[in-house]
Design a protein around this motif. Structure first.
Motif, PDB file in Angstrom:
ATOM      1  N   GLY A   1       0.782  -1.232   0.000  1.00 58.59           N
ATOM      2  CA  GLY A   1       0.000   0.000   0.000  1.00 58.59           C
ATOM      3  C   GLY A   1       0.807   1.273   0.000  1.00 58.59           C
ATOM      4  O   GLY A   1       0.233   2.368  -0.043  1.00 58.59           O
ATOM      5  N   ALA A   2       2.134   1.181   0.034  1.00 59.27           N
ATOM      6  CA  ALA A   2       2.965   2.385  -0.008  1.00 59.27           C
ATOM      7  C   ALA A   2       2.936   2.992  -1.408  1.00 59.27           C
ATOM      8  O   ALA A   2       2.893   2.282  -2.417  1.00 59.27           O
ATOM      9  CB  ALA A   2       4.398   2.057   0.387  1.00 59.27           C
ATOM     10  N   LEU A   3       2.975   4.316  -1.448  1.00 58.17           N
ATOM     11  CA  LEU A   3       3.057   5.032  -2.714  1.00 58.17           C
ATOM     12  C   LEU A   3       4.519   5.349  -3.010  1.00 58.17           C
ATOM     13  O   LEU A   3       5.223   5.904  -2.160  1.00 58.17           O
ATOM     14  CB  LEU A   3       2.258   6.333  -2.642  1.00 58.17           C
ATOM     15  N   TRP A   4       4.962   5.005  -4.196  1.00 65.84           N
ATOM     16  CA  TRP A   4       6.315   5.318  -4.659  1.00 65.84           C
ATOM     17  C   TRP A   4       6.212   6.233  -5.866  1.00 65.84           C
ATOM     18  O   TRP A   4       5.309   6.084  -6.693  1.00 65.84           O
ATOM     19  CB  TRP A   4       7.054   4.039  -5.050  1.00 65.84           C
ATOM     20  N   PHE A   5       7.154   7.176  -5.973  1.00 64.46           N
ATOM     21  CA  PHE A   5       7.150   8.048  -7.150  1.00 64.46           C
ATOM     22  C   PHE A   5       8.548   8.551  -7.465  1.00 64.46           C
ATOM     23  O   PHE A   5       9.416   8.632  -6.592  1.00 64.46           O
ATOM     24  CB  PHE A   5       6.177   9.230  -6.970  1.00 64.46           C
ATOM     25  N   THR A   6       8.742   8.881  -8.741  1.00 60.30           N
ATOM     26  CA  THR A   6       9.996   9.478  -9.195  1.00 60.30           C
ATOM     27  C   THR A   6       9.838  10.987  -9.273  1.00 60.30           C
ATOM     28  O   THR A   6       8.747  11.501  -9.504  1.00 60.30           O
ATOM     29  CB  THR A   6      10.407   8.924 -10.565  1.00 60.30           C
ATOM     30  N   ASP A   7      10.957  11.697  -9.096  1.00 59.25           N
ATOM     31  CA  ASP A   7      10.910  13.164  -9.038  1.00 59.25           C
ATOM     32  C   ASP A   7      12.058  13.781  -9.833  1.00 59.25           C
ATOM     33  O   ASP A   7      12.943  14.441  -9.270  1.00 59.25           O
ATOM     34  CB  ASP A   7      10.962  13.619  -7.572  1.00 59.25           C
ATOM     35  N   PRO A   8      12.069  13.592 -11.157  1.00 58.27           N
ATOM     36  CA  PRO A   8      13.097  14.220 -11.987  1.00 58.27           C
ATOM     37  C   PRO A   8      12.797  15.710 -12.167  1.00 58.27           C
ATOM     38  O   PRO A   8      11.759  16.200 -11.704  1.00 58.27           O
ATOM     39  CB  PRO A   8      12.964  13.466 -13.315  1.00 58.27           C
ATOM     40  N   PRO A   9      13.659  16.450 -12.870  1.00 58.26           N
ATOM     41  CA  PRO A   9      13.438  17.882 -13.025  1.00 58.26           C
ATOM     42  C   PRO A   9      12.750  18.263 -14.340  1.00 58.26           C
ATOM     43  O   PRO A   9      12.828  19.410 -14.765  1.00 58.26           O
ATOM     44  CB  PRO A   9      14.867  18.434 -13.012  1.00 58.26           C
ATOM     45  N   PHE A  10      12.058  17.326 -14.986  1.00 60.96           N
ATOM     46  CA  PHE A  10      11.536  17.572 -16.329  1.00 60.96           C
ATOM     47  C   PHE A  10      10.508  18.705 -16.387  1.00 60.96           C
ATOM     48  O   PHE A  10      10.332  19.326 -17.427  1.00 60.96           O
ATOM     49  CB  PHE A  10      10.920  16.298 -16.912  1.00 60.96           C
ATOM     50  N   GLY A  11       9.817  18.969 -15.297  1.00 61.08           N
ATOM     51  CA  GLY A  11       8.833  20.050 -15.294  1.00 61.08           C
ATOM     52  C   GLY A  11       9.413  21.423 -14.999  1.00 61.08           C
ATOM     53  O   GLY A  11       8.696  22.430 -15.043  1.00 61.08           O
ATOM     54  N   LEU A  12      10.712  21.488 -14.707  1.00 58.15           N
ATOM     55  CA  LEU A  12      11.382  22.771 -14.464  1.00 58.15           C
ATOM     56  C   LEU A  12      11.982  23.279 -15.766  1.00 58.15           C
ATOM     57  O   LEU A  12      12.637  22.524 -16.493  1.00 58.15           O
ATOM     58  CB  LEU A  12      12.486  22.596 -13.415  1.00 58.15           C
ATOM     59  N   ALA A  13      11.773  24.536 -16.055  1.00 61.63           N
ATOM     60  CA  ALA A  13      12.227  25.088 -17.329  1.00 61.63           C
ATOM     61  C   ALA A  13      13.726  24.916 -17.528  1.00 61.63           C
ATOM     62  O   ALA A  13      14.192  24.619 -18.630  1.00 61.63           O
ATOM     63  CB  ALA A  13      11.850  26.567 -17.420  1.00 61.63           C
ATOM     64  N   GLY A  14      14.493  25.052 -16.456  1.00 63.99           N
ATOM     65  CA  GLY A  14      15.944  24.941 -16.556  1.00 63.99           C
ATOM     66  C   GLY A  14      16.498  23.604 -16.148  1.00 63.99           C
ATOM     67  O   GLY A  14      17.724  23.462 -15.999  1.00 63.99           O
TER      68      GLY A  14
ATOM     69  N   LYS B   1       4.458   6.381   3.046  1.00 62.88           N
ATOM     70  CA  LYS B   1       3.677   5.390   3.794  1.00 62.88           C
ATOM     71  C   LYS B   1       3.332   5.967   5.156  1.00 62.88           C
ATOM     72  O   LYS B   1       4.207   6.485   5.859  1.00 62.88           O
ATOM     73  CB  LYS B   1       4.486   4.097   3.954  1.00 62.88           C
ATOM     74  N   ASP B   2       2.061   5.890   5.512  1.00 66.41           N
ATOM     75  CA  ASP B   2       1.587   6.351   6.821  1.00 66.41           C
ATOM     76  C   ASP B   2       1.999   7.794   7.104  1.00 66.41           C
ATOM     77  O   ASP B   2       2.386   8.152   8.231  1.00 66.41           O
ATOM     78  CB  ASP B   2       2.113   5.432   7.929  1.00 66.41           C
ATOM     79  N   GLY B   3       1.935   8.635   6.077  1.00 72.14           N
ATOM     80  CA  GLY B   3       2.231  10.045   6.243  1.00 72.14           C
ATOM     81  C   GLY B   3       3.697  10.405   6.302  1.00 72.14           C
ATOM     82  O   GLY B   3       4.037  11.565   6.563  1.00 72.14           O
ATOM     83  N   VAL B   4       4.582   9.436   6.054  1.00 73.02           N
ATOM     84  CA  VAL B   4       6.025   9.683   6.114  1.00 73.02           C
ATOM     85  C   VAL B   4       6.619   9.538   4.714  1.00 73.02           C
ATOM     86  O   VAL B   4       6.403   8.526   4.040  1.00 73.02           O
ATOM     87  CB  VAL B   4       6.721   8.702   7.074  1.00 73.02           C
ATOM     88  N   LEU B   5       7.377  10.558   4.283  1.00 74.06           N
ATOM     89  CA  LEU B   5       8.013  10.552   2.973  1.00 74.06           C
ATOM     90  C   LEU B   5       9.504  10.311   3.145  1.00 74.06           C
ATOM     91  O   LEU B   5      10.186  11.027   3.878  1.00 74.06           O
ATOM     92  CB  LEU B   5       7.785  11.884   2.250  1.00 74.06           C
ATOM     93  N   VAL B   6      10.014   9.292   2.440  1.00 79.15           N
ATOM     94  CA  VAL B   6      11.429   8.927   2.522  1.00 79.15           C
ATOM     95  C   VAL B   6      12.010   8.911   1.113  1.00 79.15           C
ATOM     96  O   VAL B   6      11.404   8.357   0.192  1.00 79.15           O
ATOM     97  CB  VAL B   6      11.613   7.538   3.165  1.00 79.15           C
ATOM     98  N   ALA B   7      13.176   9.524   0.947  1.00 83.49           N
ATOM     99  CA  ALA B   7      13.904   9.439  -0.321  1.00 83.49           C
ATOM    100  C   ALA B   7      14.652   8.114  -0.328  1.00 83.49           C
ATOM    101  O   ALA B   7      15.698   7.968   0.300  1.00 83.49           O
ATOM    102  CB  ALA B   7      14.866  10.607  -0.467  1.00 83.49           C
ATOM    103  N   ALA B   8      14.108   7.124  -1.042  1.00 82.09           N
ATOM    104  CA  ALA B   8      14.667   5.778  -1.027  1.00 82.09           C
ATOM    105  C   ALA B   8      15.878   5.642  -1.940  1.00 82.09           C
ATOM    106  O   ALA B   8      16.782   4.854  -1.668  1.00 82.09           O
ATOM    107  CB  ALA B   8      13.593   4.764  -1.438  1.00 82.09           C
ATOM    108  N   ILE B   9      15.892   6.402  -3.053  1.00 81.51           N
ATOM    109  CA  ILE B   9      16.996   6.368  -4.019  1.00 81.51           C
ATOM    110  C   ILE B   9      17.334   7.806  -4.386  1.00 81.51           C
ATOM    111  O   ILE B   9      16.439   8.584  -4.743  1.00 81.51           O
ATOM    112  CB  ILE B   9      16.610   5.580  -5.287  1.00 81.51           C
TER     113      ILE B   9
END
Length: 280
Positions: free
Chosen positions: A109-122, A140-148
């Motif tokens: 049930g944990a949410l995972w997502f990627t966060d590249p800079p593609f939406g930033l103009a520069g 997960k459970d309100g806690v965000l961890v940078a896994a990679i």
């Protein structure tokens, strides 16, 4: 449509985004396309960016859709009545996210997502960029961890059916898909590389992917969608009219249909194998 991305199977219909046009669309059983959200990237006046719209998403346990919004640099929560509220906007240190790109739910049930800079103009050099790396996150459970935190351009991600393996694509400058072992606490260990792409086509990069019910990975990349075994053997390849393919989702009756988003189109492909049904 200018750049079709982020397919999601939602309540029996396909949702998809136009990243440059900044709209979220749906197509139902009648094959009629309709606009769900204008300015789906989350900003009334999008900042100067090549990709200000919405991108990947998943259906949460309550039926709401969690949606990556490039323009607002967040994950938004789209209720069934199509109202949108911020869901995740900042990391654990209070810094604004870069531009969340693709989302996946692990079996726990944990949410995972990627966060590249593609939406930033520069891109990485944008003065508005607050986080020094382009991360893969676990919520997960309100806690965000940078896994990679060591991938230059993380993009698509998917889990093996048992949740013990995480696959993450890297769009550049080197193009590949990494394999990570996932521990019960959500921590990850790099196991190796599933595939390295050697084709040189600047318009086609490793992007989204999905895993079918047999555990095979259907991954976009230079030259089309590759169907890859967990051991890294390419079993087949799908090309779509010389258009760069961005992402894929399972849908239709019993998830025996693949929907592939490409540069300007959405393709539908009947399957013999079943795609993995969504968690919710």
């Amino acid at each position: 449509m200018q750049f079709v991305e982020g397919p999601i199977w939602v309540r029996g219909e396909l949702w998809f985004s136009d990243l440059m046009g900044n709209r979220l669309y749906a197509v139902g059983r009648d094959d009629v396309v309709r606009v769900l959200l204008e300015r789906s990237g989350g900003e009334p006046s999008a900042p100067p960016s090549a990709y200000p719209g919405s991108n990947g998403g998943v259906v949460d346990r309550d039926g709401a859709v969690l949606l990556a919004q490039h323009g607002a640099r967040r994950i938004g929560r789209v209720a069934p009545d199509m109202t949108v509220r911020p869901y995740i906007e900042r990391d654990a240190q209070g810094r604004r996210l870069n531009s969340p790109n693709d989302l996946a739910l692990s079996p726990d049930g944990a949410l995972w997502f990627t966060d590249p800079p593609f939406g930033l103009a520069g891109g990485d050099q944008d003065s508005a960029k607050e986080i020094p790396y382009n991360g893969v996150y676990r919520w997960k459970d309100g806690v965000l961890v940078a896994a990679i935190t060591d991938l230059p351009k993380p993009n698509g991600l998917a889990f093996s059916p048992d949740g013990r393996r995480l696959y993450v694509s890297n769009s550049g400058p080197e193009m590949y898909i990494n394999i990570y072992d996932v521990a019960s606490d959500g921590s990850v260990t790099l196991q190796g590389r599933l595939i390295t792409f050697t084709d040189e086509n600047p318009s086609e990069v490793p992007d989204g992917m999905k895993v079918d019910s047999a555990g095979n990975i259907w991954a976009s990349g230079p030259g089309g969608i590759r169907i890859i075994t967990p051991e890294g053997r390419v079993m087949g390849q799908i090309r779509t009219d010389d258009e760069a393919q961005a992402n894929i989702v399972w849908g239709g009756a019993d998830y025996h249909t693949a929907y592939i988003t490409a540069a300007t189109r959405v393709y539908r492909l009947a399957l013999r194998v079943q795609g993995s049904p969504p968690l919710y």
